[in-house]
Design a protein around this motif. Structure first.
Motif, PDB file in Angstrom:
ATOM      1  N   GLU A   1      35.632  35.241  20.852  1.00  0.00           N
ATOM      2  CA  GLU A   1      35.660  34.068  22.001  1.00  0.00           C
ATOM      3  C   GLU A   1      36.921  33.456  22.171  1.00  0.00           C
ATOM      4  O   GLU A   1      37.242  33.229  23.480  1.00  0.00           O
ATOM      5  CB  GLU A   1      34.432  33.081  21.580  1.00  0.00           C
ATOM      6  CG  GLU A   1      34.331  32.058  22.771  1.00  0.00           C
ATOM      7  CD  GLU A   1      33.189  31.191  22.461  1.00  0.00           C
ATOM      8  OE1 GLU A   1      33.211  30.067  23.179  1.00  0.00           O
ATOM      9  OE2 GLU A   1      32.456  31.243  21.302  1.00  0.00           O
ATOM     10  N   LEU A   2      37.536  32.856  21.036  1.00  0.00           N
ATOM     11  CA  LEU A   2      38.676  32.367  21.337  1.00  0.00           C
ATOM     12  C   LEU A   2      40.106  33.588  21.626  1.00  0.00           C
ATOM     13  O   LEU A   2      41.040  33.080  22.248  1.00  0.00           O
ATOM     14  CB  LEU A   2      39.363  31.816  19.791  1.00  0.00           C
ATOM     15  CG  LEU A   2      38.519  30.585  19.243  1.00  0.00           C
ATOM     16  CD1 LEU A   2      38.823  30.261  18.036  1.00  0.00           C
ATOM     17  CD2 LEU A   2      38.294  29.625  20.340  1.00  0.00           C
ATOM     18  N   SER A   3      39.817  34.420  21.636  1.00  0.00           N
ATOM     19  CA  SER A   3      40.948  35.703  21.906  1.00  0.00           C
ATOM     20  C   SER A   3      41.094  35.621  23.274  1.00  0.00           C
ATOM     21  O   SER A   3      42.105  36.107  23.616  1.00  0.00           O
ATOM     22  CB  SER A   3      40.514  37.044  21.168  1.00  0.00           C
ATOM     23  OG  SER A   3      39.203  37.428  21.899  1.00  0.00           O
ATOM     24  N   TYR A   4      39.993  35.381  24.065  1.00  0.00           N
ATOM     25  CA  TYR A   4      40.098  35.496  25.554  1.00  0.00           C
ATOM     26  C   TYR A   4      41.150  34.384  25.937  1.00  0.00           C
ATOM     27  O   TYR A   4      41.836  34.377  26.884  1.00  0.00           O
ATOM     28  CB  TYR A   4      38.834  35.309  26.343  1.00  0.00           C
ATOM     29  CG  TYR A   4      38.079  36.471  26.310  1.00  0.00           C
ATOM     30  CD1 TYR A   4      37.906  37.418  27.224  1.00  0.00           C
ATOM     31  CD2 TYR A   4      37.087  36.697  25.263  1.00  0.00           C
ATOM     32  CE1 TYR A   4      37.309  38.121  27.354  1.00  0.00           C
ATOM     33  CE2 TYR A   4      36.264  37.676  25.240  1.00  0.00           C
ATOM     34  CZ  TYR A   4      36.483  38.516  26.096  1.00  0.00           C
ATOM     35  OH  TYR A   4      35.418  39.741  26.178  1.00  0.00           O
ATOM     36  N   ALA A   5      41.274  33.247  25.235  1.00  0.00           N
ATOM     37  CA  ALA A   5      42.207  32.098  25.455  1.00  0.00           C
ATOM     38  C   ALA A   5      43.424  32.657  25.146  1.00  0.00           C
ATOM     39  O   ALA A   5      44.541  31.912  25.828  1.00  0.00           O
ATOM     40  CB  ALA A   5      41.869  30.850  24.731  1.00  0.00           C
ATOM     41  N   HIS A   6      43.969  33.449  24.447  1.00  0.00           N
ATOM     42  CA  HIS A   6      45.224  33.937  24.155  1.00  0.00           C
ATOM     43  C   HIS A   6      45.635  34.908  25.415  1.00  0.00           C
ATOM     44  O   HIS A   6      46.712  35.380  25.223  1.00  0.00           O
ATOM     45  CB  HIS A   6      45.393  34.724  22.870  1.00  0.00           C
ATOM     46  CG  HIS A   6      45.300  33.554  21.898  1.00  0.00           C
ATOM     47  ND1 HIS A   6      46.301  32.471  21.707  1.00  0.00           N
ATOM     48  CD2 HIS A   6      44.256  33.322  20.960  1.00  0.00           C
ATOM     49  CE1 HIS A   6      45.935  31.860  20.618  1.00  0.00           C
ATOM     50  NE2 HIS A   6      44.714  32.366  19.806  1.00  0.00           N
ATOM     51  N   LEU A   7      44.882  35.434  26.013  1.00  0.00           N
ATOM     52  CA  LEU A   7      45.163  36.350  27.228  1.00  0.00           C
ATOM     53  C   LEU A   7      46.276  36.015  28.209  1.00  0.00           C
ATOM     54  O   LEU A   7      47.204  37.025  28.356  1.00  0.00           O
ATOM     55  CB  LEU A   7      43.875  36.866  27.991  1.00  0.00           C
ATOM     56  CG  LEU A   7      42.934  37.950  27.294  1.00  0.00           C
ATOM     57  CD1 LEU A   7      41.814  38.253  28.131  1.00  0.00           C
ATOM     58  CD2 LEU A   7      43.725  39.203  26.974  1.00  0.00           C
ATOM     59  N   PRO A   8      46.263  34.737  28.680  1.00  0.00           N
ATOM     60  CA  PRO A   8      47.681  34.687  29.382  1.00  0.00           C
ATOM     61  C   PRO A   8      48.710  34.701  28.732  1.00  0.00           C
ATOM     62  O   PRO A   8      49.705  35.119  29.156  1.00  0.00           O
ATOM     63  CB  PRO A   8      47.059  33.034  29.954  1.00  0.00           C
ATOM     64  CG  PRO A   8      45.770  32.657  29.849  1.00  0.00           C
ATOM     65  CD  PRO A   8      45.401  33.816  28.652  1.00  0.00           C
TER      66      PRO A   8
ATOM     67  N   HIS B   1      53.169  46.920  34.475  1.00  0.00           N
ATOM     68  CA  HIS B   1      52.053  46.139  35.490  1.00  0.00           C
ATOM     69  C   HIS B   1      51.050  45.765  34.764  1.00  0.00           C
ATOM     70  O   HIS B   1      50.248  46.479  34.351  1.00  0.00           O
ATOM     71  CB  HIS B   1      51.882  47.166  36.735  1.00  0.00           C
ATOM     72  CG  HIS B   1      51.250  46.573  37.851  1.00  0.00           C
ATOM     73  ND1 HIS B   1      52.134  45.666  38.767  1.00  0.00           N
ATOM     74  CD2 HIS B   1      50.004  46.703  38.177  1.00  0.00           C
ATOM     75  CE1 HIS B   1      51.214  45.482  39.681  1.00  0.00           C
ATOM     76  NE2 HIS B   1      50.114  45.690  39.540  1.00  0.00           N
ATOM     77  N   CYS B   2      50.659  44.255  34.771  1.00  0.00           N
ATOM     78  CA  CYS B   2      49.796  43.788  34.271  1.00  0.00           C
ATOM     79  C   CYS B   2      49.152  42.657  35.004  1.00  0.00           C
ATOM     80  O   CYS B   2      49.770  41.683  35.439  1.00  0.00           O
ATOM     81  CB  CYS B   2      50.048  43.096  32.652  1.00  0.00           C
ATOM     82  SG  CYS B   2      48.617  42.538  31.785  1.00  0.00           S
ATOM     83  N   VAL B   3      47.673  42.761  35.522  1.00  0.00           N
ATOM     84  CA  VAL B   3      47.114  41.631  36.179  1.00  0.00           C
ATOM     85  C   VAL B   3      45.982  41.189  35.247  1.00  0.00           C
ATOM     86  O   VAL B   3      45.187  41.898  35.157  1.00  0.00           O
ATOM     87  CB  VAL B   3      46.764  42.516  37.584  1.00  0.00           C
ATOM     88  CG1 VAL B   3      45.887  41.292  38.770  1.00  0.00           C
ATOM     89  CG2 VAL B   3      47.713  42.952  38.346  1.00  0.00           C
ATOM     90  N   LEU B   4      45.818  39.716  35.331  1.00  0.00           N
ATOM     91  CA  LEU B   4      44.766  39.145  34.542  1.00  0.00           C
ATOM     92  C   LEU B   4      44.024  38.305  35.881  1.00  0.00           C
ATOM     93  O   LEU B   4      44.633  37.394  36.604  1.00  0.00           O
ATOM     94  CB  LEU B   4      45.176  38.270  33.718  1.00  0.00           C
ATOM     95  CG  LEU B   4      44.276  37.367  32.977  1.00  0.00           C
ATOM     96  CD1 LEU B   4      43.136  38.134  32.207  1.00  0.00           C
ATOM     97  CD2 LEU B   4      44.722  36.166  31.899  1.00  0.00           C
ATOM     98  N   ASP B   5      42.732  38.552  36.037  1.00  0.00           N
ATOM     99  CA  ASP B   5      41.879  38.119  37.045  1.00  0.00           C
ATOM    100  C   ASP B   5      40.929  37.126  36.368  1.00  0.00           C
ATOM    101  O   ASP B   5      40.169  37.434  35.424  1.00  0.00           O
ATOM    102  CB  ASP B   5      41.031  39.234  37.676  1.00  0.00           C
ATOM    103  CG  ASP B   5      40.139  38.695  38.952  1.00  0.00           C
ATOM    104  OD1 ASP B   5      40.197  37.098  39.131  1.00  0.00           O
ATOM    105  OD2 ASP B   5      39.617  39.314  39.777  1.00  0.00           O
TER     106      ASP B   5
END
Length: 695
Positions: free
Chosen positions: A324-331, A345-349
Motif C-alpha cells: 500500500e505504501l509503495s504506491y505513494a513512492h510512484l511519483p 517515456h513514463c506516464v503516471l495516471d
C-alpha cells in the motif's frame, strides 16, 4: 607464500582460536588443546568439517596434511575443529530407587568412574550432554563421569545398528548469541529479540517475557516458578545511540531438560523471516514448502506450513516494503527514472483528483533506441497481476534479428478494457512518433486489442497469433472425432494460412471446407478477416525466421535462365520469376520473410553474388549489436525521501466471489503433463496409488 589458517576449536561451551600451518604436527595440536582446555592425552578425539562433509577424522599428521589440501581447494581460511570426549555410558534404567545396568561389557573403566547418590536428579557429565529424567527425582539417582571412555565404543560390532553420525547445522552459532552483561545490539530491540529467541531455541529452553517494550526487555526461564530456575536477562535501550545493551544477566540454568527441540513455539513467522530473508531476496518466487525443507536440512528445525508462508510474506515486506505504501513512492520513482534514464517515456495516471493510482506506462530509453534496430513488429498481450491490489500487466515486445524477445514497453492498468488498451497504444504512438516505419502488430483475438489497434494505428497491419487460432478451431470439434481427424484439419488450416497466392488460398480453402465441414469452417472464418491471418492477403511483412543455410541446401539441381540484368527464371517443380533489384519472387516468400527465398538464393549463388547483400539489415550482426548499445541505468533508492503529507492511494479493488485463482485456467486443448505410473510405468492417467494393472 603464507599458508596459515585459523582453526576454531570448540569443546563443550568453550571456543579456542589457533593459527595452524602446513608444518603443524598432530602432537603439537593435541598438547596445545590439552593445555588450554585442561584435557588429558588420549581422552579426547578431533573432528574437522568443510563444505559437504562435517565429520572428518583428525588423528595423524597425514590427516592434518589432507585437511590443509582440502582447505586450499575450497579456499577456506577458517577451519572448524570439534574436540570431543571419548566417553560411553552404560544403558541405565531407573525404576523407583533401583538401578539396573544393561548387559553391555566395558573393556576398560577409568579410574575416576564413580556412583553417587543425589536426591534431586539422575545425571552425568555435562560435557557429554545432560540427560535428566524428571520422573526419577525421588530419593536415588546416578551420577557418572565417563571421561576417557570412547563415545563410539563397540560401534564396530553393531553393523547397520550403529548410530548415525551428526552434522553441523547453521543454527550452531545461535548458542553464543547471549553471552555477557554489557553486550551491545546495534539493531535495537528487534535485533535483541531475534537473537534472544534463537538463543533459547538452540540451547533448548523456553522463556517468557516479564517486560517486552521498545525501550526495555526482561525475560526469565519458563521454569522459574516450577523449578526455581534463576536464568534471566534484562536489556535496555541507550538514549545516546539507540543501541540495546544487556544490563543484567544470569546465564546459568538450574532447571532440568535443556535439550534443543526440532519444533519450538518460539520459531514464529518473524523469526523465520529473519532466517529466510536472503533466500527470498535471491529467489522471490521461492515456495513455502521449499523454505520448510531448507530449515529442516540446514537448521534441523520443523515448522508448519502457515508459519513458513507468513514468514515469507514478512520477509518480502521487509525487503520490498509495504504494498500500500509503495504506491505513494510512484511519483518519486517516475521522476528518478526520467532523471537516471534520460529520454525514457513514463506516464503516471492518478485520476481526476490526482490522489489515487489509476495506471502507469513505462518505456525505457534503451528500449526506444534498441527498437530502431529490431524488425518493425510488436507483439502485444496482457496478463493478470497477483499482488494485493490485482490489476493487469500490458506488455509490448519485439524480436531482434537473432529470434530473441526484446522488451519494449509495459503498463499496469485495472484490466483489459478498450479504454486501457487505447491508452496503452496511444502512449506507444507517442514514443514512435518519429519512427518512420510501417509497424506490424501481432496479438490474440481479444476484442479490446482489435479495437485499439484499429483506432490508434489504422494504417498498421494486424496479425493474429497462429497458436490461438489453431486452439480455437480445435475446440469446434467434439472429442468423439478423434485426434487424427483434428490434426488433419489443423494441417489444412496451417496450409491455408501459409498459402502464398490467392489462387492457392482458394484451393486450400475448398479442401478444408470439404474435409472439415463447410458449416463449421464458414462459421469459424466468418468473423476472421483474411488480412489478419492469411499470408496471401496480409499487407505487411511477417519476418519469418528460417535460416539461410537450410534454404540454400534446397534446389541445387534447379535450372536457371537469365531474362535480363536482374530478372531470372527458375525451373523448379513450377517455374518462378526472381527480380533481384526489386527483391521479388513470384512465390511471395521473399517479400514476407524479409530475406531471400530458396529460389532467389539459387539465383544469387549461381551468379556468384554475395548472399548477405540481399538480406534485410535487421538480420545482420551490426544491427544486433546496435540493439543493445544503450544500457538501462539502475534507479538508486538511497535518496528516497520519507513519505510526506501527500499520499498516492492504491487503486480501488473489488473482491471477486469465491476463492481467488492463482493460476491461469488452461483450455481443454492445451497440452497437459503426462503422469507416469511409478508402479507399472504406463502413462494411462493413473498413479502408483490408484494403479490396478497386474504385474
Amino acid at each position: 607464500m603464507d599458508d596459515s589458517r585459523v582453526a576454531k576449536c570448540t569443546y563443550g561451551g568453550g571456543t579456542l582460536m589457533l593459527i595452524l600451518s602446513s608444518t603443524t604436527t598432530f602432537d603439537w595440536l593435541s598438547n596445545e588443546l590439552c593445555s588450554r582446555f585442561k584435557l588429558k592425552l588420549g581422552h579426547f578425539e578431533l573432528r574437522y568439517s568443510y563444505t559437504d562433509c562435517s565429520n572428518c577424522l583428525l588423528e595423524l599428521d597425514d590427516d592434518l596434511k589432507i585437511m590443509f589440501m582440502v582447505c586450499g581447494l575450497t579456499k577456506d581460511q577458517l577451519i572448524h575443529i570439534a574436540v570431543r570426549d571419548k566417553a560411553v555410558v552404560n544403558y541405565v534404567q531407573t525404576v523407583n530407587t533401583n538401578i539396573i545396568a544393561s548387559p553391555f561389557l566395558l573393556e576398560a573403566v577409568p579410574n575416576n568412574y564413580s556412583f553417587a547418590q543425589d536426591e534431586d536428579t539422575c545425571k552425568y557429565s555435562i560435557q557429554t550432554g545432560s540427560i535428566v529424567d524428571s520422573s526419577a527425582a525421588s530419593s536415588s539417582s546416578l551420577s557418572m563421569d565417563f571421561d576417557g571412555i570412547s563415545s563410539e565404543y563397540g560401534n564396530e560390532y553393531l553393523g547397520k545398528y550403529d548410530s548415525c553420525g551428526g552434522r553441523k547445522y547453521l543454527s550452531t552459532d545461535w548458542e553464543g548469541y547471549i553471552t555477557h552483561e554489557g553486550q551491545k545490539f546495534e539493531g535495537g530491540v528487534c535485533e535483541f529479540r531475534d537473537k534472544l529467541a534463537k538463543y533459547s531455541i538452540e540451547n533448548g529452553f523456553k522463556m517468557k517475557y516479564l517486560k517486552n517494550e521498545p525501550r526495555r526487555v526482561t525475560a526469565v526461564c519458563a521454569k522459574k516458578e516450577s523449578n526455581g530456575c534463576e536464568w534471566h536477562v534484562h536489556a535496555v535501550k541507550s538514549n545516546v545511540n539507540g543501541f540495546f545493551y544487556i544490563k543484567n544477566l544470569n546465564n546459568a540454568h538450574s532447571c532440568s531438560g535443556l535439550i534443543s527441540e526440532k519444533r519450538n513455539k518460539a520459531m514464529g513467522s518473524r523469526l523465520v523471516s529473519s532466517i529466510v530473508k536472503d533466500k527470498v531476496r535471491s529467489n522471490p518466487l521461492v515456495r513455502p514448502i521449499e523454505l520448510i525443507t531448507d530449515l529442516k536440512e540446514n537448521y534441523g528445525l520443523d515448522i508448519p506450513y502457515h508459519v513458513a508462508w507468513y514468514g515469507k510474506e514478512s520477509a518480502t515486506k521487509d525487503l520490498h516494503g509495504d504494498e500500500e505504501l509503495s504506491y505513494a513512492h510512484l511519483p518519486w520513482y517516475v521522476n528518478v527514472l526520467k532523471a537516471s534514464n534520460v529520454g525514457s517515456h513514463c506516464v503516471l495516471d492518478c485520476g481526476e483528483d490526482g490522489s489515487r493510482f489509476q495506471r502507469i506506462f513505462i518505456c525505457f530509453k534503451a528500449s526506444i533506441d534498441g527498437f530502431r534496430w529490431c524488425r518493425p513488429m510488436l507483439f502485444i498481450d496482457g496478463t493478470f497481476v497477483t499482488n494485493k491490489y490485482k490489476g493487469t500487466l500490458l506488455g509490448a515486445t519485439a524480436k531482434n534479428g537473432n529470434k530473441e524477445v526484446f522488451p519494449f514497453a509495459f503498463a499496469i492498468v485495472s484490466g483489459e478494457t478498450v479504454d486501457n488498451w487505447r491508452w496503452f497504444l496511444q502512449r506507444i504512438s507517442e514514443v514512435l512518433v518519429d519512427e518512420g516505419r510501417q509497424l506490424t502488430f501481432i496479438s490474440d483475438r481479444h476484442g479490446a486489442i482489435i479495437d485499439a489497434v484499429r483506432t490508434v494505428f489504422p494504417a498498421s497491419p494486424h496479425g493474429f497469433c497462429l497458436y490461438h487460432l489453431k486452439e480455437n478451431l480445435k475446440k469446434k470439434y467434439p472429442h468423439a472425432v478423434g485426434s487424427s481427424f483434428k490434426d488433419h484439419i489443423l494441417w489444412l488450416f496451417c496450409k491455408l494460412l501459409y498459402a502464398p497466392t490467392v489462387e492457392e488460398y482458394q484451393d486450400t480453402l475448398k479442401k478444408l471446407r470439404d474435409d472439415g465441414g463447410s458449416k463449421i469452417i464458414d462459421k469459424f472464418l466468418a468473423d476472421l478477416p483474411v488480412q489478419n491471418f492469411a499470408n496471401a492477403f496480409f499487407p505487411g511483412k511477417r519476418y519469418g525466421e528460417d535460416e539461410l543455410k537450410n534454404l540454400a541446401a534446397k534446389g541445387r539441381h534447379w535450372r536457371i535462365c537469365r531474362a535480363s540484368e536482374s530478372v531470372f527464371e527458375v525451373h523448379a517443380d513450377l517455374s518462378v520469376m526472381v527480380n533481384l533489384d526489386e527483391r521479388f519472387c513470384s512465390c511471395y516468400q521473399w517479400q514476407l520473410l524479409g530475406f531471400p527465398c530458396q529460389h532467389a538464393i539459387q539465383v544469387i549463388q549461381h551468379f556468384g553474388l554475395c548472399l548477405y547483400n540481399f538480406v534485410d539489415e535487421y538480420y545482420k550482426a551490426d544491427f544486433y549489436k546496435a540493439t543493445y548499445a544503450t544500457p538501462i541505468f539502475p534507479i538508486p533508492d538511497i535518496k528516497k525521501p520519507p513519505l510526506g503529507d501527500v499520499f498516492l492511494l492504491p487503486p480501488h479493488t473489488r473482491k471477486p466471489p469465491g476463492r481467488p485463482p492463482t493460476k491461469r485456467f488452461k483450455s481443454s486443448s492445451e497440452t497437459k503433463r503426462q503422469v507416469k505410473c511409478k508402479r507399472c510405468g504406463s502413462c494411462d492417467r493413473h498413479n502408483r496409488r490408484t494403479c490396478k494393472v497386474p504385474i
